[in-house]
Design a protein around this motif. Structure first.
Motif, PDB file in Angstrom:
ATOM      1  N   LYS A   1      40.700 -38.910  86.552  1.00 44.45           N
ATOM      2  CA  LYS A   1      39.953 -38.999  87.811  1.00 44.45           C
ATOM      3  C   LYS A   1      38.815 -37.985  87.838  1.00 44.45           C
ATOM      4  CE  LYS A   1      43.439 -40.920  90.948  1.00 44.45           C
ATOM      5  NZ  LYS A   1      44.225 -40.703  92.177  1.00 44.45           N
ATOM      6  N   LYS A   2      39.112 -36.755  87.353  1.00 44.43           N
ATOM      7  CA  LYS A   2      38.077 -35.720  87.303  1.00 44.43           C
ATOM      8  C   LYS A   2      36.949 -36.120  86.351  1.00 44.43           C
ATOM      9  CE  LYS A   2      40.993 -31.752  88.469  1.00 44.43           C
ATOM     10  NZ  LYS A   2      41.550 -30.452  87.975  1.00 44.43           N
ATOM     11  N   GLU A   3      37.343 -36.689  85.204  1.00 43.05           N
ATOM     12  CA  GLU A   3      36.350 -37.114  84.215  1.00 43.05           C
ATOM     13  C   GLU A   3      35.462 -38.214  84.783  1.00 43.05           C
ATOM     14  OE1 GLU A   3      36.195 -39.531  79.957  1.00 43.05           O
ATOM     15  OE2 GLU A   3      38.069 -38.575  80.589  1.00 43.05           O
ATOM     16  N   TYR A   4      36.067 -39.200  85.432  1.00 38.35           N
ATOM     17  CA  TYR A   4      35.290 -40.309  85.983  1.00 38.35           C
ATOM     18  C   TYR A   4      34.444 -39.858  87.169  1.00 38.35           C
ATOM     19  CZ  TYR A   4      38.231 -43.336  83.089  1.00 38.35           C
ATOM     20  OH  TYR A   4      38.866 -43.939  82.035  1.00 38.35           O
ATOM     21  N   THR A   5      34.978 -38.905  87.940  1.00 37.50           N
ATOM     22  CA  THR A   5      34.208 -38.373  89.064  1.00 37.50           C
ATOM     23  C   THR A   5      32.938 -37.684  88.575  1.00 37.50           C
ATOM     24  OG1 THR A   5      36.210 -38.050  90.394  1.00 37.50           O
ATOM     25  CG2 THR A   5      34.250 -36.820  91.051  1.00 37.50           C
ATOM     26  N   GLN A   6      33.051 -36.961  87.465  1.00 41.26           N
ATOM     27  CA  GLN A   6      31.871 -36.310  86.876  1.00 41.26           C
ATOM     28  C   GLN A   6      30.838 -37.342  86.427  1.00 41.26           C
ATOM     29  OE1 GLN A   6      30.941 -33.098  86.597  1.00 41.26           O
ATOM     30  NE2 GLN A   6      32.730 -32.556  87.838  1.00 41.26           N
ATOM     31  N   ILE A   7      31.324 -38.441  85.865  1.00 43.83           N
ATOM     32  CA  ILE A   7      30.411 -39.500  85.427  1.00 43.83           C
ATOM     33  C   ILE A   7      29.691 -40.121  86.624  1.00 43.83           C
ATOM     34  CG2 ILE A   7      30.275 -41.793  84.357  1.00 43.83           C
ATOM     35  CD1 ILE A   7      32.638 -40.932  82.560  1.00 43.83           C
ATOM     36  N   VAL A   8      30.454 -40.345  87.708  1.00 43.35           N
ATOM     37  CA  VAL A   8      29.863 -40.897  88.932  1.00 43.35           C
ATOM     38  C   VAL A   8      28.817 -39.936  89.491  1.00 43.35           C
ATOM     39  CG1 VAL A   8      30.314 -41.488  91.341  1.00 43.35           C
ATOM     40  CG2 VAL A   8      31.830 -42.344  89.539  1.00 43.35           C
ATOM     41  N   ARG A   9      29.144 -38.638  89.507  1.00 38.48           N
ATOM     42  CA  ARG A   9      28.206 -37.644  90.030  1.00 38.48           C
ATOM     43  C   ARG A   9      26.920 -37.622  89.192  1.00 38.48           C
ATOM     44  NH1 ARG A   9      31.370 -33.720  90.137  1.00 38.48           N
ATOM     45  NH2 ARG A   9      31.808 -33.704  92.369  1.00 38.48           N
ATOM     46  N   LYS A  10      27.072 -37.698  87.874  1.00 38.14           N
ATOM     47  CA  LYS A  10      25.914 -37.699  86.988  1.00 38.14           C
ATOM     48  C   LYS A  10      25.026 -38.919  87.250  1.00 38.14           C
ATOM     49  CE  LYS A  10      24.676 -37.500  82.072  1.00 38.14           C
ATOM     50  NZ  LYS A  10      25.199 -37.472  80.683  1.00 38.14           N
ATOM     51  N   GLY A  11      25.641 -40.078  87.429  1.00 36.14           N
ATOM     52  CA  GLY A  11      24.882 -41.287  87.719  1.00 36.14           C
ATOM     53  C   GLY A  11      24.173 -41.215  89.056  1.00 36.14           C
ATOM     54  N   ALA A  12      24.864 -40.635  90.060  1.00 41.15           N
ATOM     55  CA  ALA A  12      24.264 -40.509  91.386  1.00 41.15           C
ATOM     56  C   ALA A  12      23.071 -39.554  91.354  1.00 41.15           C
ATOM     57  CB  ALA A  12      25.318 -40.011  92.374  1.00 41.15           C
ATOM     58  N   LEU A  13      23.180 -38.478  90.591  1.00 44.63           N
ATOM     59  CA  LEU A  13      22.073 -37.525  90.468  1.00 44.63           C
ATOM     60  C   LEU A  13      20.874 -38.165  89.776  1.00 44.63           C
ATOM     61  CD1 LEU A  13      23.981 -34.239  89.540  1.00 44.63           C
ATOM     62  CD2 LEU A  13      22.801 -34.753  91.692  1.00 44.63           C
TER      63      LEU A  13
END
Length: 303
Positions: A117-129
């Protein structure tokens, strides 16, 4: 008296004949214009009767035809660029958005471990940025290119500003293991411009150089009797001479990797800001080495 009457009659006949010919020539010109407006011909107006005023009128009409064609061509070019820009921004938005939605679905799965979940959350944050950066750059470029957008022009010490920008890129250079080669003359080098805009131009060019260089980066500041030039140079084996013609267009990406790393708007923003400051930004390619050259005219010299 008879000769006077004969001469008067002859003059009247010449006048009437001339009037008849001019009227026929005007009708001919009207027919030509009608065919041109209907799209049945691309030929401009020509005259058969070489009357000075008629020739002048035909030339004036043809000049207006040229202006109309230029305006139509510019309109089509602008419409094409707008469609291309919309297509490009749609593609650039769609890719990270699809990724974000996909990873959100994965995060919502109950059996997913906390680490995942933490790994995927980081990916989502990177995409949003990335989406945030893209939209901010596009919005900024739209504002800069507005005719109403003006910059405050002040005296700026350029060498100090360049050093400040380079200091802000220390970590970026370090991360890529790049040792920048800095060449600046001693003494103060001043230009007339907007400090914030100049700072943004330098930042965009440094970001571009660091991101896509295949080697080191050189920063050269020089002053001549007529101008001040800032050159940022780096190896760029993926760039070709043909790329220089379109390098500053919106969303231009010569290297396919740019779709992942950049928005493709940085060089457009830099070019527009330089234009607003009555300066210039050009790209030159010598061998595999790409140079981005900013130039400001010294006060009192021609543009």
């Amino acid at each position: 008296m008879m000769w006077v009457a004969i001469l008067s009659a002859a003059a009247a006949m010449v006048f009437l004949a001339r009037l008849f010919i001019l009227k026929a020539e005007m009708k001919r010109a009207v027919r030509q214009l009608h065919l041109l407006n209907q799209g049945e011909t691309g030929k401009k107006i020509d005259v058969a009767f070489l009357d000075r005023d008629m020739v002048a009128l035909a030339e004036a009409i043809n000049g207006q035809i040229d202006l109309t064609r230029q305006a139509d061509a510019e309109k089509k070019r602008t419409e094409h660029e707008l469609k291309q820009a919309i297509s490009n921004i749609s593609d650039d938005i769609r890719t990270p958005m699809t990724s974000i939605l996909g990873y959100i679905q994965l995060i919502e799965e109950e059996h997913l471990s906390e680490d995942k979940k933490k790994e995927y959350t980081q990916i989502v944050r990177k995409g949003a940025l990335r989406l945030k950066t893209l939209l901010e750059d596009f919005f900024e470029l739209s504002i800069i290119e507005s005719p109403d957008y003006a910059l405050g022009m002040d005296q700026i010490t350029l060498n100090e500003l360049v050093i400040e920008c380079l200091a802000g890129f220390y970590e970026a250079f370090n991360k890529r293991q790049i040792e920048p080669a800095i060449h600046m003359p001693e003494g103060e080098i001043s230009i007339l411009g907007d400090a914030s805009a100049v700072n943004r131009v330098i930042e965009n060019l440094l970001t571009n150089a660091i991101r896509y260089t295949s080697g080191d980066v050189a920063i050269v500041l020089e002053k001549t009797s007529s101008s001040v030039r800032l050159t940022i140079r780096n190896p760029a084996p993926h760039v070709r001479q043909a790329d220089l013609m379109v390098m500053f267009e919106r969303f231009y990406k010569a290297d396919p990797t740019r779709r992942e790393n950049g928005t493709g708007l940085g060089l457009s923003i830099a070019k527009s800001l330089m234009s607003k400051m009555n300066g210039s930004l050009i790209a030159e390619l010598q061998g595999n080495e790409l140079s981005m050259i900013c130039e400001w005219k010294v006060a009192g010299t021609s543009q």
